[in-house]
Each structure stands twice: as structure tokens, then as C-alpha cells.
Design a protein around this motif. Structure first.
Motif, PDB file in Angstrom:
ATOM      1  N   LEU A 119       0.982  -1.199   0.043  1.00  0.00           N
ATOM      2  CA  LEU A 119      -0.079   0.100   0.201  1.00  0.00           C
ATOM      3  C   LEU A 119       0.870   1.286  -0.092  1.00  0.00           C
ATOM      4  CD1 LEU A 119      -2.524  -0.855   2.609  1.00  0.00           C
ATOM      5  CD2 LEU A 119      -2.658  -0.978   0.275  1.00  0.00           C
ATOM      6  N   VAL A 120       0.727   2.092  -1.120  1.00  0.00           N
ATOM      7  CA  VAL A 120       1.283   3.336  -0.913  1.00  0.00           C
ATOM      8  C   VAL A 120       0.235   4.616  -0.616  1.00  0.00           C
ATOM      9  CG1 VAL A 120       2.608   5.117  -2.259  1.00  0.00           C
ATOM     10  CG2 VAL A 120       3.059   2.674  -2.848  1.00  0.00           C
ATOM     11  N   ILE A 121       0.240   4.996   0.564  1.00  0.00           N
ATOM     12  CA  ILE A 121      -0.757   6.016   1.312  1.00  0.00           C
ATOM     13  C   ILE A 121       0.032   7.358   0.902  1.00  0.00           C
ATOM     14  CG2 ILE A 121      -1.639   6.435   3.365  1.00  0.00           C
ATOM     15  CD1 ILE A 121      -2.382   3.817   2.040  1.00  0.00           C
ATOM     16  N   ASP A 122      -0.925   8.247   0.351  1.00  0.00           N
ATOM     17  CA  ASP A 122      -0.415   9.598   0.076  1.00  0.00           C
ATOM     18  C   ASP A 122      -0.986  10.311   1.135  1.00  0.00           C
ATOM     19  OD1 ASP A 122      -0.208  12.158  -0.851  1.00  0.00           O
ATOM     20  OD2 ASP A 122      -0.383  11.752  -3.049  1.00  0.00           O
ATOM     21  N   GLU A 123      -0.326  10.914   1.984  1.00  0.00           N
ATOM     22  CA  GLU A 123      -0.558  11.925   2.970  1.00  0.00           C
ATOM     23  C   GLU A 123      -0.442  13.480   2.884  1.00  0.00           C
ATOM     24  OE1 GLU A 123      -0.728   9.118   7.105  1.00  0.00           O
ATOM     25  OE2 GLU A 123       1.032  10.656   6.667  1.00  0.00           O
ATOM     26  N   SER A 124      -0.484  13.834   1.590  1.00  0.00           N
ATOM     27  CA  SER A 124      -0.098  15.169   1.161  1.00  0.00           C
ATOM     28  C   SER A 124      -1.198  16.132   1.934  1.00  0.00           C
ATOM     29  CB  SER A 124      -0.560  15.476  -0.422  1.00  0.00           C
ATOM     30  OG  SER A 124       0.332  14.519  -1.049  1.00  0.00           O
ATOM     31  N   PHE A 125      -2.198  15.600   2.204  1.00  0.00           N
ATOM     32  CA  PHE A 125      -3.434  16.565   2.821  1.00  0.00           C
ATOM     33  C   PHE A 125      -3.773  16.358   4.347  1.00  0.00           C
ATOM     34  CE2 PHE A 125      -4.306  16.424  -1.871  1.00  0.00           C
ATOM     35  CZ  PHE A 125      -3.998  17.270  -2.023  1.00  0.00           C
ATOM     36  N   VAL A 126      -2.881  15.382   5.138  1.00  0.00           N
ATOM     37  CA  VAL A 126      -3.142  15.140   6.413  1.00  0.00           C
ATOM     38  C   VAL A 126      -3.166  16.287   7.478  1.00  0.00           C
ATOM     39  CG1 VAL A 126      -0.581  14.461   6.919  1.00  0.00           C
ATOM     40  CG2 VAL A 126      -2.458  13.133   7.875  1.00  0.00           C
ATOM     41  N   ASP A 127      -2.317  17.260   7.107  1.00  0.00           N
ATOM     42  CA  ASP A 127      -2.323  18.488   8.030  1.00  0.00           C
ATOM     43  C   ASP A 127      -3.273  19.528   7.779  1.00  0.00           C
ATOM     44  OD1 ASP A 127       0.135  17.573   9.313  1.00  0.00           O
ATOM     45  OD2 ASP A 127       1.374  18.483   7.361  1.00  0.00           O
ATOM     46  N   LEU A 128      -4.349  19.107   6.737  1.00  0.00           N
ATOM     47  CA  LEU A 128      -5.066  20.129   6.448  1.00  0.00           C
ATOM     48  C   LEU A 128      -6.694  19.586   6.817  1.00  0.00           C
ATOM     49  CD1 LEU A 128      -3.814  21.223   3.316  1.00  0.00           C
ATOM     50  CD2 LEU A 128      -3.732  22.331   5.595  1.00  0.00           C
ATOM     51  N   PRO A 129      -7.021  19.225   8.296  1.00  0.00           N
ATOM     52  CA  PRO A 129      -8.564  19.217   8.618  1.00  0.00           C
ATOM     53  C   PRO A 129      -8.804  20.627   8.778  1.00  0.00           C
ATOM     54  CG  PRO A 129      -7.072  18.556  10.415  1.00  0.00           C
ATOM     55  CD  PRO A 129      -6.193  18.577   9.206  1.00  0.00           C
ATOM     56  N   LEU A 130     -10.321  20.939   8.482  1.00  0.00           N
ATOM     57  CA  LEU A 130     -10.667  22.358   8.465  1.00  0.00           C
ATOM     58  C   LEU A 130     -11.926  22.543   9.604  1.00  0.00           C
ATOM     59  CD1 LEU A 130     -10.596  23.129   4.665  1.00  0.00           C
ATOM     60  CD2 LEU A 130      -8.805  23.262   6.352  1.00  0.00           C
ATOM     61  N   ASP A 131     -12.366  21.437  10.149  1.00  0.00           N
ATOM     62  CA  ASP A 131     -13.799  21.734  11.012  1.00  0.00           C
ATOM     63  C   ASP A 131     -12.948  21.130  12.397  1.00  0.00           C
ATOM     64  OD1 ASP A 131     -15.101  22.534   8.949  1.00  0.00           O
ATOM     65  OD2 ASP A 131     -15.836  20.366   8.491  1.00  0.00           O
ATOM     66  N   GLY A 132     -12.001  21.075  12.890  1.00  0.00           N
ATOM     67  CA  GLY A 132     -11.513  20.912  14.051  1.00  0.00           C
ATOM     68  C   GLY A 132     -11.809  19.311  14.689  1.00  0.00           C
ATOM     69  N   GLN A 133     -12.126  18.438  13.547  1.00  0.00           N
ATOM     70  CA  GLN A 133     -12.354  17.100  14.056  1.00  0.00           C
ATOM     71  C   GLN A 133     -11.036  16.049  14.247  1.00  0.00           C
ATOM     72  OE1 GLN A 133     -12.093  18.413  10.875  1.00  0.00           O
ATOM     73  NE2 GLN A 133     -12.060  16.992   9.339  1.00  0.00           N
ATOM     74  N   PRO A 134     -11.303  15.320  15.158  1.00  0.00           N
ATOM     75  CA  PRO A 134     -10.256  14.501  15.243  1.00  0.00           C
ATOM     76  C   PRO A 134      -9.858  13.851  14.079  1.00  0.00           C
ATOM     77  CG  PRO A 134     -12.173  13.519  16.308  1.00  0.00           C
ATOM     78  CD  PRO A 134     -12.620  14.984  15.882  1.00  0.00           C
ATOM     79  N   MET A 135      -8.560  13.334  14.021  1.00  0.00           N
ATOM     80  CA  MET A 135      -8.201  12.682  12.772  1.00  0.00           C
ATOM     81  C   MET A 135      -8.146  10.891  12.934  1.00  0.00           C
ATOM     82  SD  MET A 135      -7.861  14.454   9.917  1.00  0.00           S
ATOM     83  CE  MET A 135      -6.764  13.601   9.108  1.00  0.00           C
ATOM     84  N   PRO A 136      -8.583  10.017  12.053  1.00  0.00           N
ATOM     85  CA  PRO A 136      -8.183   8.911  12.460  1.00  0.00           C
ATOM     86  C   PRO A 136      -6.869   8.235  12.395  1.00  0.00           C
ATOM     87  CG  PRO A 136      -9.049   9.152  10.197  1.00  0.00           C
ATOM     88  CD  PRO A 136      -9.132  10.474  10.870  1.00  0.00           C
ATOM     89  N   PRO A 137      -6.515   7.185  13.113  1.00  0.00           N
ATOM     90  CA  PRO A 137      -5.091   6.845  12.888  1.00  0.00           C
ATOM     91  C   PRO A 137      -4.501   6.724  11.598  1.00  0.00           C
ATOM     92  CG  PRO A 137      -6.373   5.297  14.421  1.00  0.00           C
ATOM     93  CD  PRO A 137      -7.533   6.005  13.603  1.00  0.00           C
TER      94      PRO A 137
END
Length: 484
Positions: A280-298
């Protein structure tokens, strides 16, 4: 190996296939054929997929087998289905049509152009202070040769610390620094994907990733996303059936749809990939950009126990695209193998740029907080403008990332992109994000430009859409050369 869709799976994709007023007036078999063609056009049902047997689909839809048989005949006559006695029926496009755009455009310094094809922000104000500090640090490296195939130690440690802070313990030895995220993907493909090997991607997906896969001459199969995201049954079923050598996925605010993969599916994904022998190649380019203050999944890699997950990320989206800093997180032995593969590409990255990266990551909390606020305001302004000027379009509000994925009121995406360019707006039409010429009902709209430009851009797009209906014109345009 061909993916087979079961009757229950296709029934779920079809949904209320006979509920639309226009379809209620049609015979059942014509409405069913039309609904299946719609799935193909939207990219939710990939090409080359074996459809369920007639009896299986009839049972799933609670219709007669005669209805399904007639619908399949309609699809064969329109070129959307190819059948062979005793072997089944596969989805196709008429005349074997497949369109694979390069997904590239060339940036121009045109001050009058509203560029909505590029999903990237300008540099943050902290860039200059980071560059000044990096220049002061540079003398420490000038006595050496300057070649660091896995990246300078300071930056590898800083990136590893970012992962550890997210709950994914990581050592610097598990990090390789690259010249951007796409460079990271290219190196991984060189290492893991032999020429012609099967690879699974989402549809829609990042166009430049498709270009990288084309460069490896990979045999690409797709998993179609819908308005809610990934269909777990179909995604995991595709992995089990095709057993691809590699799967490239964007679980965090997927580009271009903005979907966020839920934690249970992440865990199932890793377990299924392990059993299928798929990396699996997981692209996390946008992982730092939650916009609604929601907790991020693992992180997907947190479920990995067998070294099957390689995570790629970078500084282009949260910081600046002009800073070509990306990375791969993998096992330490894999990082060393990637470094060996890199020797035939570019040997190492610029030391000064990496030092700038070190200082920007030290300021990450402030920079990213500012970015999230800026993007949230721009997203909401773009959604409001689209609702006002393009009310017939369907847009799901993303909870993060930098793009909207708009479902249009007709299959006019490419024509609209051509028309609106003459009005001073550049957009990326839906087919750029697929592998086979589908997705004509969709358009990506990033919200990385200033709000006044976004609103003006939507007004011009609405005017171009009106002109398409009124004149039916198809103006000529030059082929774009890069989509970011």
C-alpha cells in the motif's frame, strides 16, 4: 485478473435506479441500462469489470431475468458491454474508447488568469525567516560533498518526530527525503512495480500519479468513489480478486473528492492487503489540513505489522509547492533500498532546501493553524458562490483538504473547461482525474486562491455554462500541461 461485481454490489451502486422522473417513463430494461451507463460515465463502475450473471442481478434488484437480459443487450448494442458465451460480460466504452490525459499544465505569469486548475497555496510569511535561518546553517555542510541520498539527518529527524507526535512511533532511519511527493511516488514505483505489473488506484485520483504509473507501464485498475467515499465491500473485494502488486490511495481528504477514510476501513485495508500480497502506498499530502476541528483517524501505517505500508507526504500543500520537499516513511531496510534506486535518478536533494524545511517544520503549529483558517474561510466562500450561481451542481462539503469535487448538471466538463478558458479561468475537467475518459459529469474546484478570485471565477464559470446551453459552441483550446 478481472474484477467481478456481484449482484448485491451492483444493486447498491445503482441505488434507486428507477426513481428519477425521466426514467419512470422508460421501460425497466432501458432505465436499468441507462443507470449502468451512468455509473460508467461517472467512473463509479470501472471499465473492464465483469458484471454479475443475469439471474444474480435480477435477484438483487427484484426484477425479472428478462429485464436484466434486455438491459445487457442494450448495453452491448451501445458499446458499453462486451460479452463472450460462457465467460461473462465486461464493461467497456463505445469503440474501445479510452482517454488518458497527461494531467499536466504549464504555469504562466498571466495576471488576468484565474487559475483554478492548481490546488496549491502561496508561500507563508514565515518562508523568508526560515530561508534566512537555513542560510546561516549552511556552512556546517559546506565541508562535505553535499550528497545525502536519504536526506540530511536534521530533516529526517524532524519528519520522524511529526509522525511520532501523531501516535505513529517513527525513527529517522525510517524516513527518506525526496524532491516532492511525486518524486517519492516515482521512487517507490521504480522499486516495487515491475513493468506491466497490476496496480489499483481510486477513481478519481491525482492525475500526476496516473502519469507516473503510465511511465511504469503499469496495468491500472480502479476503485470508483461515490459521494460518500469508499465502498468498503468493493474496495476490499478488488484487492482480493486482482491481487495487485501495489495500491495507491489517498485516505486523508482525497484528491480531488475531499473524502476522509474512516478508521475501521483503514484497518481492514491493511489486513486485506497483507493477505493479497499487495503493498500500500498511502499519500498523506493533505493530512495536516482538517478544517473543522475534527479528530483525525489513525494513520494507515499504524495498522501495519508486516512492512506492507509505505507512506508518502511532503510540504507542498501545507507550506509551499516551490519548496520541493517530500518523504517516504517505510521500514529502515526499504529506505536503504530506495536510496540505492535513487542513484540512477538524482542521487540526492538540495541541502539548502532541506534546511529551510527543518526550520519551517519547527514553526509548523503556527503555519498550519493559519493555513487551516485561511482554507476553511475560502472553502465556505466557494461553496456559497457555487450555490448561488450554479445551483444545479451537487457539491459535498469536504471536512478538509483544498478541493471541492463538483457533480455537474450534465456530461460537459471538458467542454466547459474549454469554454471558460476564453473567459480568463483555467479549470481541471473531470476526465483528467480518471484513466479512461469517464468523469465528464465532474469538475475539481480548489479553494486555494484568494476569496475574491474564487467568487469571480465561479461567476465566469456560470456564464460559460449558460453559453454552452445557448450556443452549443466548442471553442478550441491549448492542451494543459500540469495539474497540481
Amino acid at each position: 485478473m478481472t474484477v467481478t461485481v456481484r449482484g448485491t454490489q451492483l444493486a447498491r451502486l445503482l441505488g434507486r435506479w428507477h426513481a428519477l422522473p425521466a426514467r419512470r417513463r422508460l421501460p425497466d430494461y432501458v432505465a436499468l441500462a441507462s443507470a449502468i451507463r451512468g455509473l460508467l460515465a461517472d467512473g463509479r463502475l470501472p471499465l473492464g469489470v465483469r458484471l454479475p450473471a443475469e439471474r444474480d442481478l435480477a435477484d438483487a434488484l427484484s426484477v425479472s431475468r428478462t429485464t436484466v437480459s434486455a438491459a445487457y443487450r442494450e448495453l452491448r448494442e451501445s458499446g458499453h458491454l462486451t460479452s463472450r458465451r460462457g465467460a461473462g460480460s465486461w464493461t467497456t466504452l463505445p469503440n474501445g474508447h479510452r482517454v488518458a490525459g497527461s494531467g499536466l499544465w504549464m504555469a504562466e505569469d498571466d495576471l488576468d488568469l484565474i487559475d483554478l486548475s492548481c490546488a496549491a497555496l502561496g508561500a507563508p510569511q514565515e518562508m523568508m525567516s526560515a530561508a534566512t535561518a537555513a542560510l546561516a546553517d549552511l556552512p556546517r555542510y559546506l565541508g562535505g560533498a553535499g550528497y545525502h541520498p536519504t536526506g540530511i539527518g536534521e530533516l529526517r529527524a524532524a519528519v520522524a518526530d511529526q509522525y511520532t507526535a501523531r501516535g505513529l512511533p517513527t525513527s529517522p532511519e525510517q524516513i527518506m527525503i525526496t524532491n516532492g511527493v511525486l518524486h517519492a511516488l516515482d521512487l517507490v514505483l521504480r522499486l516495487l512495480v515491475p513493468v506491466g505489473a497490476p496496480v489499483l488506484v481510486e477513481s478519481p485520483t491525482y492525475p500526476n500519479a496516473l502519469a507516473a504509473l503510465a511511465g511504469r507501464r503499469a496495468r491500472v485498475s480502479t476503485h470508483g468513489l461515490d459521494e460518500t467515499g469508499w465502498d468498503a465491500d468493493l474496495l476490499l473485494g478488488s484487492l482480493r480478486q486482482t491481487r495487485p502488486r501495489l495500491a495507491y490511495l489517498i485516505p486523508e481528504f482525497q484528491n480531488p473528492t475531499g473524502h476522509l477514510m474512516p478508521a475501521p476501513l483503514r484497518e481492514q485495508l491493511v489486513a486485506t492487503a497483507q493477505r493479497a500480497g499487495t503493498d500500500l502506498v498511502i499519500d498523506e499530502s493533505f493530512v495536516d489540513l482538517p478544517l473543522d476541528g475534527q479528530p483525525m483517524p489513525p494513520a494507515v501505517a499504524s495498522f501495519d505489522r508486516h512492512g506492507r505500508v509505505l507512506t508518502i507526504g511532503g510540504m507542498s500543500k501545507p507550506f509551499w509547492g516551490g519548496l520541493r520537499i517530500g518523504w517516504v516513511r517505510a521500514s529502515a531496510p526499504t529506505v536503504q533500498r530506495l536510496a540505492a534506486a535513487r542513484v540512477g535518478v538524482d542521487t540526492a536533494g538540495p541541502v539548502l532546501d532541506q534546511l529551510v524545511g527543518v526550520h519551517l517544520l519547527a514553526m509548523a503549529d503556527k503555519v498550519i493553524a493559519d493555513r487551516r483558517k485561511q482554507l476553511a474561510n475560502a472553502r465556505d466562500a466557494l461553496l456559497a458562490a457555487a450555490a448561488e450561481h450554479l445551483p444545479a451542481w451537487r457539491i459535498t462539503r469536504p471536512s478538509g483538504g483544498v478541493t471541492l469535487w463538483a457533480e455537474l448538471d450534465g456530461p460537459v466538463s471538458s467542454a466547459l473547461a474549454r469554454a471558460v478558458e476564453s473567459m480568463g479561468v483555467r479549470v481541471a475537467p473531470g476526465p483528467r482525474f480518471g484513466v479512461d475518459g469517464t468523469l465528464e459529469r465532474f469538475l475539481r474546484l480548489p479553494f486555494t486562491q484568494p476569496i475574491p478570485e474564487l467568487i469571480d471565477g465561479v461567476r465566469r464559470i456560470a456564464a460559460a455554462r449558460y453559453d454552452l446551453d445557448r450556443t452549443g459552441s466548442r471553442p478550441q483550446w491549448s492542451e494543459p500541461e500540469l495539474i497540481a
